[in-house]
Enzyme design. Structure first.
Site, PDB file in Angstrom:
ATOM      1  N   GLU A 311       0.819  -1.207   0.000  1.00 57.31           N
ATOM      2  CA  GLU A 311       0.000   0.000   0.000  1.00 57.31           C
ATOM      3  C   GLU A 311       0.858   1.265   0.000  1.00 57.31           C
ATOM      4  O   GLU A 311       0.627   2.200   0.763  1.00 57.31           O
ATOM      5  CB  GLU A 311      -0.959  -0.001   1.194  1.00 57.31           C
ATOM      6  CG  GLU A 311      -1.890  -1.202   1.168  1.00 57.31           C
ATOM      7  CD  GLU A 311      -2.910  -1.232   2.302  1.00 57.31           C
ATOM      8  OE1 GLU A 311      -2.651  -0.628   3.341  1.00 57.31           O
ATOM      9  OE2 GLU A 311      -3.956  -1.879   2.117  1.00 57.31           O
ATOM     10  N   ASP A 390      -8.543  -8.902   4.221  1.00 58.07           N
ATOM     11  CA  ASP A 390      -8.353  -7.794   5.154  1.00 58.07           C
ATOM     12  C   ASP A 390      -9.529  -7.663   6.118  1.00 58.07           C
ATOM     13  O   ASP A 390     -10.457  -6.901   5.858  1.00 58.07           O
ATOM     14  CB  ASP A 390      -8.203  -6.491   4.330  1.00 58.07           C
ATOM     15  CG  ASP A 390      -7.676  -5.335   5.160  1.00 58.07           C
ATOM     16  OD1 ASP A 390      -7.226  -5.582   6.285  1.00 58.07           O
ATOM     17  OD2 ASP A 390      -7.707  -4.196   4.666  1.00 58.07           O
ATOM     18  N   GLU A 418     -12.652  -1.889  11.869  1.00 56.14           N
ATOM     19  CA  GLU A 418     -12.626  -1.506  10.464  1.00 56.14           C
ATOM     20  C   GLU A 418     -13.417  -2.579   9.692  1.00 56.14           C
ATOM     21  O   GLU A 418     -13.250  -3.769   9.960  1.00 56.14           O
ATOM     22  CB  GLU A 418     -11.175  -1.489   9.971  1.00 56.14           C
ATOM     23  CG  GLU A 418     -11.077  -1.086   8.519  1.00 56.14           C
ATOM     24  CD  GLU A 418      -9.672  -1.232   7.936  1.00 56.14           C
ATOM     25  OE1 GLU A 418      -8.775  -1.729   8.624  1.00 56.14           O
ATOM     26  OE2 GLU A 418      -9.498  -0.840   6.772  1.00 56.14           O
TER      27      GLU A 418
HETATM   28  C1  GCV Z   1      -2.526   0.813   8.310  1.00 60.92           C
HETATM   29  C2  GCV Z   1      -6.025  -1.867   5.409  1.00 60.92           C
HETATM   30  C3  GCV Z   1      -6.433  -0.607   6.095  1.00 60.92           C
HETATM   31  C4  GCV Z   1      -5.297   0.381   6.187  1.00 60.92           C
HETATM   32  C5  GCV Z   1      -4.151  -0.292   6.925  1.00 60.92           C
HETATM   33  C6  GCV Z   1      -3.773  -1.555   6.168  1.00 60.92           C
HETATM   34  C7  GCV Z   1      -2.718  -2.346   6.887  1.00 60.92           C
HETATM   35  O1  GCV Z   1      -5.774  -1.631   4.071  1.00 60.92           O
HETATM   36  O2  GCV Z   1      -7.511  -0.046   5.426  1.00 60.92           O
HETATM   37  O3  GCV Z   1      -5.752   1.505   6.897  1.00 60.92           O
HETATM   38  O4  GCV Z   1      -3.054   0.568   7.036  1.00 60.92           O
HETATM   39  O5  GCV Z   1      -4.895  -2.390   6.047  1.00 60.92           O
HETATM   40  O6  GCV Z   1      -3.100  -3.261   7.601  1.00 60.92           O
HETATM   41  O7  GCV Z   1      -1.559  -2.052   6.748  1.00 60.92           O
END
Ligand code: GCV
Length: 850
Positions: A311, A390, A418
């Site tokens: 990411e 995720d 989340e």
């Molecule tokens: C900290 C997902 C979340 C991101 C997070 C990422 C991760 O994509 O939406 O906010 O980033 O996971 O676990 O690194």
């Protein structure tokens, strides 16, 4: 039996207003009768061997004094030496080692066999003996004793309690940031700003950290990563490291070690190198020095965490170095200080070509890591999210757990919600975690539970365990929602004992948090155990994933957002069919990453359980499930069931009024009432979406048919204009209204055609941040209800400024008597960006949920 009778009669404990700051460490007084009856069984004398100020044994003594005073109204004398044996009943706190050297071998049936962080606990024979394998273990034992007392458990027992895994960490995604709107934000945090950071610095007032340390120690977490895995390199400036030292000083008395997330590009971003190539000598030296410096400030740092090449984060792949080369470069200097290097397996390409049927983000972890098994330094632990994508509402376990035989692993869970309602929706997570941990991967045809892979037991590693993303913030109650705290407590319980029973855990937590009233315990347990299936029902079913909007805030519904982008959370939904084909024979091959027996099971539709069908297979909407229902009808039914189940939360919670304090009761009630409305938003958004896409009618005729609704866009509008909503399915019949820009008032009027009677009135509208529009409902010119669009002020979810699934909300406005021909008028007064948006009005006859 007598004991149980006491519990049954001790119904209502003291109901005093509380704000949740104490969490489950309230040490609330036991009902007088119980306290009196058992007062004699509590020794008045404490002997503590070898306590030093600022270390866990000293904290154990403080905690004991606090707890006994609070729970039993008892003061104790504390002596810093002595053994058992005189006539006076004693609470003895010590490490086993100190005890043996001061008092000789323990007089026990069997000498306790303690592992790291394990403790011996004995309340038989009139004394209370708590001996830890180390100081923090003695503190754990002390918390155990207090937890038993707080739950009115006076049973005389003797046992050893050892942890299953030695890594029991929390991960904070707290940002060291400073913009006009963020001052220490928390990524995926829904409970206020960071307790650690503010304006690119460590907070000067860290008082919440000390309180937090107590909570973490009481659930036996032994380390906490304080900054986001998307790490800001400035965390490592001298000034900030001094602050990290202050944080560590606050955690140390509770045996919680601090750890840091590192940004792989720090040598460039913070240092003056022009490369962060892990094989470059200058880079190696830079990290050696930096890690020495960090340990100079925090000698007992637990270690580091790193998110590499994921990411947008930098990592070794940038220089065509392997992930192992990257991890090892930083792990080596860490090892010299006895630290652990946690390396995340969450490495994937978020620009995957969705047009390629064979592409699959779920394959990434194994593809990136399997060839490096055994190449990592001994202190590297690969941290693996529980599912291959995720934190979805249902995923099978990550296949990587079956592949890393020569590398210690930790499972990454999330206490933060989340994708799972962001602490506005009740979601008790222990049952979901249990399902993953209890999964048998059948490596080499032998029992290979995920829990044993991560503890190190299955493949013979000393290191291993648990990490959970924890999003506590400055909100007084830590997580925004009082009930969400059961997930933090439950995480500690499961990380210590992976087979802890979810119902027992929630019951224990409830007793500690709300008292001993059996009705309260049963009700909260019932609500909590209902929460996962209920949420899964009204969000994403059959393994299709949660269906939140994945492009923005991961909160409200947006099924379309899963597909046609590079993020790889695809459902491959089209007019005819849905699901990811992850088979080997015709799909992405992901099923084949499992060991043979499991691979075989998931390869075939017939042997794949319904609840993971769409995770593994692409099928027509008309495919008949094992349940006998078609996929599409299951979607419709599940969504109606889930939204209906959500409606039961409010009466259940209301039935506890007076049995728990008004402050926490009212706070939770607001969230639960909101959830009942948002569950209906979810139900309709998902059902409309698939109804529209598939063109298949709901056999029960519910989807798209809402006889008790009045679409506001169909009313006579004055000052309001009809607007399209994106995604369309988050508005009833796809449209809403908003007041014209600049107007101060707008109205919508109609004549009611419902038969005369009493109805429950509700209005669906959109609640935006930065504005509290006000609304009135008039019937025949009389105001019967009014509200303000103020959910944004007290709900913690990520904000959206649009009319969408995040802002769509319902206001329940009580009961009204109406007759056919009555005039209904809604008056909306815009405020800020909130132009009094409305979707529909509903008059519900008794028993109808719509
Ligand atoms: C900290 C997902 C979340 C991101 C997070 C990422 C991760 O994509 O939406 O906010 O980033 O996971 O676990 O690194």
């Amino acid at each position: 039996m007598r004991h149980l009778l006491w519990l049954a009669t001790a119904l209502v404990s003291t109901v005093v207003a509380e704000d949740g700051l104490a969490g489950w460490l309230r040490y609330a007084p036991l009902p007088e009768k119980i306290a009196k009856c058992h007062a004699k069984s509590i020794p008045s004398q404490v002997k503590v061997l070898g306590a030093t100020d600022g270390l866990p044994l000293a904290s154990a003594v403080n905690e004991l004094k606090l707890g006994l005073r609070g729970i039993m109204g008892k003061e104790v004398d504390v002596h810093s030496e002595g053994c058992l044996g005189d006539e006076t009943p004693t609470i003895l706190l010590s490490t086993l080692e100190n005890y043996v050297s001061a008092c000789g071998e323990l007089d026990a049936d069997e000498p306790p066999s303690l592992e790291e962080d394990g403790f011996y606990f004995n309340t038989k024979d009139g004394n209370v003996v708590i001996l830890g394998s180390n100081e923090r273990a003695t503190l754990y034992g002390t918390f155990e004793y207090l937890s038993r007392l707080a739950q009115a458990n006076f049973e005389a027992v003797e046992y050893v309690d050892n942890p299953e895994a030695n890594i029991r960490w929390g991960n904070h995604w707290d940002n060291m940031d400073y913009t006009s709107s963020t001052h220490g934000s928390v990524e995926r945090g829904y409970a206020g700003v960071s307790i650690f950071f503010q304006d690119n610095k460590i907070r000067s007032d860290l008082s919440r950290v000390a309180q937090y340390a107590r909570l973490l120690a009481s659930i036996r977490l032994n380390a906490i990563v304080i900054n986001n895995v998307n790490a800001n390199p400035i965390t490592l400036t001298d000034e900030n490291l001094e602050g990290v030292g202050r944080i560590a000083d606050l955690f140390r008395p509770y045996g919680v070690q601090v750890a840091l997330s590192l940004n792989f590009a720090s040598p460039v971003e913070l240092g003056d190198l022009d490369t962060f190539d892990p094989l470059d000598e200058d880079v190696v030296r830079w990290w050696d020095d930096m890690i020495d410096t960090i340990y100079g400030v925090v000698p007992d740092l637990a270690g580091f965490l790193n998110k590499a090449n994921s990411e947008g984060q930098p990592g070794p792949l940038t220089y065509n170095r392997t992930l192992a080369e990257g991890a090892n470069m930083m792990a080596r200097p860490t090892a010299r200080h006895g630290g652990i290097f946690m390396f995340r397996a969450f490495v994937y390409d978020h620009h995957l070509d969705h047009r390629d049927w064979y592409n699959d983000r779920a394959n990434a972890a194994v593809e990136f890591f399997q060839h490096h098994d055994g190449e990592f330094e001994e202190n590297v632990v690969v941290q693996i999210k529980y599912g291959p994508i995720d934190f979805q509402v249902r995923e099978p376990p990550s296949t990587l757990f079956a592949h890393l035989r020569d590398t210690p692993m930790a499972i990454e869970l999330q206490v933060t919600q989340e994708y799972l309602g962001q602490q506005n929706h009740l979601f008790y997570l222990n049952p979901l975690w249990r399902e993953i941990l209890d999964f048998d991967l059948r490596v080499d045809g032998e029992a290979s539970y995920v829990r044993d892979a991560v503890s190190g037991k299955r493949f013979g590693h000393k290191l291993g365990g648990y990490a959970a993303v924890i999003n506590v913030g400055m909100d007084r109650n830590w997580l925004g929602s009082h009930l969400a705290m059961s997930n933090l407590y439950g995480y500690g319980r499961i990380a210590w004992d992976s087979q802890s029973d979810s119902v027992e855990v929630i019951e224990d937590w409830t007793r500690l948090t709300f008292g001993l009233d059996r009705r309260v315990i049963d009700t909260i347990a019932e609500m909590s155990m209902l929460s996962w299936p209920m949420y899964e029902n009204y969000t994403g079913n059959l393994g299709v994933q949660t269906l939140t909007d994945i492009l923005h805030t991961h909160y409200g519904p947006n099924p379309a957002s899963q597909d046609n982008n590079g993020w790889g959370q695809w459902t491959r939904a089209n007019e005819h069919s849905i699901g990811m084909d992850r088979t080997v024979w015709n799909g992405t091959g992901f099923a084949g990453q499992y060991p043979a027996e499991v691979a075989e099971q998931f390869e075939h539709i017939e042997t794949t359980p319904d609840n993971l069908l769409l995770w593994f297979h692409h099928v027509p909407y008309t495919h008949v499930l094992k349940s006998g229902n078609t996929v599409i009808q299951h979607f419709y039914d599940a969504h109606y069931d889930g939204a209906e189940a959500a409606q039961t939360l409010v009466p259940m919670w209301e039935s506890l009024k007076g049995r728990i304090d008004e402050e926490r009761h009212a706070h939770m009630l607001r969230r639960l009432v909101y959830q009942t409305g948002h569950a209906i938003v979810w139900r309709d958004a998902v059902n409309y979406f698939y109804h529209n896409l598939s063109g298949i009618e709901d056999e029960a005729g519910r989807v798209g048919s809402h006889p008790w609704r009045i679409e506001v866009e169909d009313m006579a509008l004055d000052g309001y204009e009809k607007v399209a909503v994106t995604p369309p399915s988050t508005a009833s019949r796809f449209y809403a209204v908003e007041a014209a820009p600049g107007s101060s008032e707008a109205t919508a009027t109609t004549t009611l055609g419902f038969p005369a009677g009493r109805y429950r009135l509700a209005v669906n509208y959109y609640d935006l941040p930065d504005g509290q529009a006000s609304y009135e409902v008039h019937i025949n010119g009389e105001v019967v209800a009014a509200w303000e669009g103020d959910y944004d002020l007290y709900l913690g979810n990520s904000k959206s400024e649009f009319l969408d699934g995040h802002t769509a909300a319902r206001r329940w406005l009580g009961e009204v008597d109406i007759a056919e021909g009555d005039e209904l008028k809604i008056v909306g007064r815009p405020d800020g960006i909130e132009r009094a948006p409305l979707d529909y009005v509903v008059f519900l006859p008794e028993g109808v949920v719509d």
